[in-house]
Design a protein around this motif. Structure first.
Motif, PDB file in Angstrom:
ATOM      1  N   GLU A   1      -6.158  20.377 -29.068  1.00 34.52           N
ATOM      2  CA  GLU A   1      -6.934  19.763 -27.993  1.00 34.52           C
ATOM      3  C   GLU A   1      -7.121  18.266 -28.189  1.00 34.52           C
ATOM      4  OE1 GLU A   1     -10.630  21.875 -27.809  1.00 34.52           O
ATOM      5  OE2 GLU A   1      -9.648  23.826 -27.959  1.00 34.52           O
ATOM      6  N   GLY A   2      -6.893  17.779 -29.403  1.00 34.30           N
ATOM      7  CA  GLY A   2      -7.071  16.362 -29.684  1.00 34.30           C
ATOM      8  C   GLY A   2      -7.627  16.140 -31.077  1.00 34.30           C
ATOM      9  N   PRO A   3      -7.888  14.889 -31.463  1.00 36.42           N
ATOM     10  CA  PRO A   3      -8.398  14.584 -32.806  1.00 36.42           C
ATOM     11  C   PRO A   3      -9.728  15.272 -33.072  1.00 36.42           C
ATOM     12  CG  PRO A   3      -7.689  12.584 -31.683  1.00 36.42           C
ATOM     13  CD  PRO A   3      -7.680  13.675 -30.655  1.00 36.42           C
ATOM     14  N   LEU A   4      -9.940  15.632 -34.321  1.00 37.77           N
ATOM     15  CA  LEU A   4     -11.202  16.213 -34.757  1.00 37.77           C
ATOM     16  C   LEU A   4     -11.869  15.290 -35.761  1.00 37.77           C
ATOM     17  CD1 LEU A   4     -10.309  19.965 -35.461  1.00 37.77           C
ATOM     18  CD2 LEU A   4     -11.402  19.027 -33.419  1.00 37.77           C
ATOM     19  N   TYR A   5     -13.194  15.232 -35.698  1.00 34.42           N
ATOM     20  CA  TYR A   5     -14.006  14.578 -36.722  1.00 34.42           C
ATOM     21  C   TYR A   5     -14.590  15.692 -37.577  1.00 34.42           C
ATOM     22  CZ  TYR A   5     -17.717  11.626 -38.727  1.00 34.42           C
ATOM     23  OH  TYR A   5     -18.553  10.942 -39.580  1.00 34.42           O
ATOM     24  N   ALA A   6     -14.550  15.538 -38.896  1.00 32.94           N
ATOM     25  CA  ALA A   6     -14.982  16.609 -39.789  1.00 32.94           C
ATOM     26  C   ALA A   6     -15.467  16.039 -41.104  1.00 32.94           C
ATOM     27  CB  ALA A   6     -13.826  17.594 -40.038  1.00 32.94           C
ATOM     28  N   ALA A   7     -16.081  16.912 -41.897  1.00 35.11           N
ATOM     29  CA  ALA A   7     -16.568  16.528 -43.220  1.00 35.11           C
ATOM     30  C   ALA A   7     -16.120  17.533 -44.256  1.00 35.11           C
ATOM     31  CB  ALA A   7     -18.095  16.437 -43.219  1.00 35.11           C
ATOM     32  N   LEU A   8     -16.021  17.063 -45.468  1.00 40.74           N
ATOM     33  CA  LEU A   8     -15.836  17.902 -46.645  1.00 40.74           C
ATOM     34  C   LEU A   8     -17.142  17.877 -47.421  1.00 40.74           C
ATOM     35  CD1 LEU A   8     -13.760  19.497 -48.436  1.00 40.74           C
ATOM     36  CD2 LEU A   8     -13.331  17.338 -49.628  1.00 40.74           C
ATOM     37  N   LEU A   9     -17.648  19.064 -47.773  1.00 37.73           N
ATOM     38  CA  LEU A   9     -18.961  19.182 -48.399  1.00 37.73           C
ATOM     39  C   LEU A   9     -18.860  19.774 -49.788  1.00 37.73           C
ATOM     40  CD1 LEU A   9     -20.877  20.776 -45.370  1.00 37.73           C
ATOM     41  CD2 LEU A   9     -20.477  18.346 -45.839  1.00 37.73           C
ATOM     42  N   THR A  10     -19.940  19.626 -50.548  1.00 40.59           N
ATOM     43  CA  THR A  10     -20.067  20.346 -51.815  1.00 40.59           C
ATOM     44  C   THR A  10     -20.459  21.796 -51.506  1.00 40.59           C
ATOM     45  OG1 THR A  10     -22.443  19.967 -52.077  1.00 40.59           O
ATOM     46  CG2 THR A  10     -20.951  18.232 -52.882  1.00 40.59           C
TER      47      THR A  10
ATOM     48  N   GLY B   1     -23.687  22.136 -49.845  1.00 41.18           N
ATOM     49  CA  GLY B   1     -23.830  21.651 -48.485  1.00 41.18           C
ATOM     50  C   GLY B   1     -24.012  20.161 -48.334  1.00 41.18           C
ATOM     51  N   LYS B   2     -23.837  19.394 -49.405  1.00 35.08           N
ATOM     52  CA  LYS B   2     -24.013  17.945 -49.311  1.00 35.08           C
ATOM     53  C   LYS B   2     -22.674  17.248 -49.046  1.00 35.08           C
ATOM     54  CE  LYS B   2     -28.298  17.417 -51.885  1.00 35.08           C
ATOM     55  NZ  LYS B   2     -29.019  16.642 -52.906  1.00 35.08           N
ATOM     56  N   TYR B   3     -22.791  16.106 -48.425  1.00 29.95           N
ATOM     57  CA  TYR B   3     -21.637  15.319 -47.991  1.00 29.95           C
ATOM     58  C   TYR B   3     -20.784  14.832 -49.156  1.00 29.95           C
ATOM     59  CZ  TYR B   3     -19.377  10.958 -46.417  1.00 29.95           C
ATOM     60  OH  TYR B   3     -18.483   9.939 -46.175  1.00 29.95           O
ATOM     61  N   LEU B   4     -19.471  14.988 -49.004  1.00 30.44           N
ATOM     62  CA  LEU B   4     -18.509  14.357 -49.906  1.00 30.44           C
ATOM     63  C   LEU B   4     -17.660  13.313 -49.181  1.00 30.44           C
ATOM     64  CD1 LEU B   4     -17.151  17.374 -51.982  1.00 30.44           C
ATOM     65  CD2 LEU B   4     -18.427  15.413 -52.881  1.00 30.44           C
ATOM     66  N   ALA B   5     -17.231  13.643 -47.962  1.00 28.53           N
ATOM     67  CA  ALA B   5     -16.346  12.741 -47.228  1.00 28.53           C
ATOM     68  C   ALA B   5     -16.368  13.100 -45.749  1.00 28.53           C
ATOM     69  CB  ALA B   5     -14.909  12.847 -47.752  1.00 28.53           C
ATOM     70  N   ASP B   6     -16.102  12.111 -44.907  1.00 26.70           N
ATOM     71  CA  ASP B   6     -15.885  12.345 -43.485  1.00 26.70           C
ATOM     72  C   ASP B   6     -14.566  11.704 -43.097  1.00 26.70           C
ATOM     73  OD1 ASP B   6     -17.252   9.778 -43.888  1.00 26.70           O
ATOM     74  OD2 ASP B   6     -17.217   9.622 -41.689  1.00 26.70           O
TER      75      ASP B   6
ATOM     76  N   LEU C   1     -22.209  14.538 -33.005  1.00 25.11           N
ATOM     77  CA  LEU C   1     -20.979  13.766 -33.112  1.00 25.11           C
ATOM     78  C   LEU C   1     -19.732  14.644 -33.088  1.00 25.11           C
ATOM     79  CD1 LEU C   1     -22.125  11.300 -35.909  1.00 25.11           C
ATOM     80  CD2 LEU C   1     -22.013  10.865 -33.449  1.00 25.11           C
ATOM     81  N   ASN C   2     -19.898  15.910 -32.731  1.00 24.97           N
ATOM     82  CA  ASN C   2     -18.774  16.846 -32.637  1.00 24.97           C
ATOM     83  C   ASN C   2     -18.048  17.020 -33.969  1.00 24.97           C
ATOM     84  OD1 ASN C   2     -19.137  17.037 -29.724  1.00 24.97           O
ATOM     85  ND2 ASN C   2     -18.263  14.988 -29.640  1.00 24.97           N
ATOM     86  N   GLY C   3     -18.825  16.968 -35.066  1.00 22.48           N
ATOM     87  CA  GLY C   3     -18.218  17.041 -36.388  1.00 22.48           C
ATOM     88  C   GLY C   3     -18.420  18.351 -37.124  1.00 22.48           C
ATOM     89  N   VAL C   4     -19.060  19.331 -36.476  1.00 23.53           N
ATOM     90  CA  VAL C   4     -19.314  20.609 -37.142  1.00 23.53           C
ATOM     91  C   VAL C   4     -19.218  21.718 -36.107  1.00 23.53           C
ATOM     92  CG1 VAL C   4     -21.822  20.352 -36.869  1.00 23.53           C
ATOM     93  CG2 VAL C   4     -20.926  21.904 -38.606  1.00 23.53           C
ATOM     94  N   ASP C   5     -18.633  22.840 -36.504  1.00 23.17           N
ATOM     95  CA  ASP C   5     -18.488  23.998 -35.622  1.00 23.17           C
ATOM     96  C   ASP C   5     -19.187  25.183 -36.280  1.00 23.17           C
ATOM     97  OD1 ASP C   5     -17.238  26.486 -34.509  1.00 23.17           O
ATOM     98  OD2 ASP C   5     -16.145  25.021 -33.301  1.00 23.17           O
ATOM     99  N   PHE C   6     -20.131  25.799 -35.566  1.00 21.89           N
ATOM    100  CA  PHE C   6     -20.922  26.894 -36.136  1.00 21.89           C
ATOM    101  C   PHE C   6     -20.316  28.265 -35.864  1.00 21.89           C
ATOM    102  CE2 PHE C   6     -23.952  23.412 -35.634  1.00 21.89           C
ATOM    103  CZ  PHE C   6     -24.457  23.354 -36.920  1.00 21.89           C
ATOM    104  N   ARG C   7     -19.166  28.313 -35.206  1.00 21.20           N
ATOM    105  CA  ARG C   7     -18.531  29.597 -34.900  1.00 21.20           C
ATOM    106  C   ARG C   7     -17.228  29.814 -35.657  1.00 21.20           C
ATOM    107  NH1 ARG C   7     -18.281  28.691 -28.538  1.00 21.20           N
ATOM    108  NH2 ARG C   7     -17.521  26.721 -29.384  1.00 21.20           N
ATOM    109  N   LYS C   8     -16.788  28.853 -36.433  1.00 22.41           N
ATOM    110  CA  LYS C   8     -15.454  28.917 -37.027  1.00 22.41           C
ATOM    111  C   LYS C   8     -15.341  29.855 -38.218  1.00 22.41           C
ATOM    112  CE  LYS C   8     -14.139  26.120 -40.128  1.00 22.41           C
ATOM    113  NZ  LYS C   8     -13.543  24.998 -40.877  1.00 22.41           N
ATOM    114  N   GLY C   9     -16.452  30.217 -38.839  1.00 19.86           N
ATOM    115  CA  GLY C   9     -16.391  31.030 -40.048  1.00 19.86           C
ATOM    116  C   GLY C   9     -16.601  30.190 -41.291  1.00 19.86           C
ATOM    117  N   CYS C  10     -16.220  30.737 -42.414  1.00 17.70           N
ATOM    118  CA  CYS C  10     -16.571  30.150 -43.716  1.00 17.70           C
ATOM    119  C   CYS C  10     -15.784  28.890 -44.034  1.00 17.70           C
ATOM    120  CB  CYS C  10     -16.350  31.176 -44.822  1.00 17.70           C
ATOM    121  SG  CYS C  10     -17.451  32.596 -44.709  1.00 17.70           S
ATOM    122  N   TYR C  11     -16.471  27.944 -44.677  1.00 20.48           N
ATOM    123  CA  TYR C  11     -15.868  26.774 -45.296  1.00 20.48           C
ATOM    124  C   TYR C  11     -16.801  26.343 -46.407  1.00 20.48           C
ATOM    125  CZ  TYR C  11     -19.223  24.333 -42.265  1.00 20.48           C
ATOM    126  OH  TYR C  11     -20.365  23.911 -41.631  1.00 20.48           O
ATOM    127  N   VAL C  12     -16.373  25.446 -47.245  1.00 23.88           N
ATOM    128  CA  VAL C  12     -17.196  25.021 -48.367  1.00 23.88           C
ATOM    129  C   VAL C  12     -18.461  24.340 -47.853  1.00 23.88           C
ATOM    130  CG1 VAL C  12     -17.311  23.581 -50.434  1.00 23.88           C
ATOM    131  CG2 VAL C  12     -15.174  24.748 -49.855  1.00 23.88           C
TER     132      VAL C  12
END
Length: 247
Positions: free
Chosen positions: A29-38, A41-46, A156-167
């Motif tokens: 659908e187009g570019p995604l904004y996302a984060a990698l977490l510990t 649940g704390k921020y590591l990178a966006d 900011l459209n950077g998190v999806d609560f329906r996608k399932g598990c991630y770190v």
């Protein structure tokens, strides 16, 4: 400065899907904004993720690029995935979009991103735009102590609560569904200036931290109950402005 990496291999989408905060299956659908977490649940990178043929581009701030790629490779194990520097660069702007440019997925005011031979920006006042629209920046408002919902990632459209598990998903979901945020990224009116990182005080107590400032307004990470009264940050005086990021 931004760095671009090519993520290739048959498992590239599945690999990222289990790691990042957004739903990688939506890349068509187009570019995604996302984060990698510990895991806590704390921020590591966006970063931004962009589908380009049989490659997913990773568009990331240069200061965190090496550490982030090393972290991703740590999770790679036997997956058919390779991560390598790309031959592409990114050019960003807010004026008329050139052919092939893609809209910044965080907010319409942030314009477009063009992936090709040219690197850089079109001279837009990014600090003013970020302050006006409550947009956190890597290494300024976004630090290792950040929880992404307190930084406005849902807006900011950077998190999806329906996608399932991630770190870090369990903590993020609990903050969304089972708690009320007590602090977050806010816009304040500011009289005077103070260095980024200055503690904000109210009633003689520390209630937050001052960040980017532009045009008489500032971004701050703040206890939301402090918005009711006057605040100071060094020599600067602060008061509530008009908007609060509350995911």
């Amino acid at each position: 400065m931004r760095k671009i990496f090519d993520i290739t291999g048959q498992d590239r989408e599945h690999f990222l899907q289990g790691l990042v905060s957004n739903d990688v299956r939506r890349l068509a659908e187009g570019p995604l904004y996302a984060a990698l977490l510990t895991p806590q649940g704390k921020y590591l990178a966006d970063f931004f993720l962009i589908a380009r043929g049989d490659t997913i581009l990773l568009d990331i701030e240069e200061t965190i690029a090496a550490a982030t790629v090393a972290r991703l490779n740590m999770y790679r194990l036997r997956a058919d995935v390779a991560i390598a520097p790309s031959a592409l660069s990114v050019f960003c702007g807010t004026g008329p979009a050139p052919e092939g440019a893609m809209a910044d997925p965080r907010h319409p005011a942030l314009g477009w991103r063009l992936y090709g031979a040219q690197a850089g920006e079109d001279g837009s006042d990014w600090d003013a735009l970020r302050v006006a629209h409550l947009i956190p920046a890597t290494g300024i408002e976004l630090t290792p102590e950040t929880y992404i919902l307190e930084a406005g990632f849902e807006r900011l459209n950077g998190v999806d609560f329906r996608k399932g598990c991630y770190v870090g998903q369990e903590v993020t979901a609990r903050m969304k569904h089972k708690t009320e945020l007590r602090k977050g990224l806010v816009q304040l009116a500011i009289s005077g200036t103070a260095p980024v990182g200055t503690a904000i005080e109210a009633g003689g107590k520390a209630v937050g931290t001052l960040f980017t400032q532009s045009g008489g307004k500032a971004l701050a990470q703040l206890r939301l109950d402090a918005l009711e009264g006057p605040m100071t940050a060094g020599e600067a005086r602060l008061r509530a402005a008009e908007a609060i990021t509350k995911a």
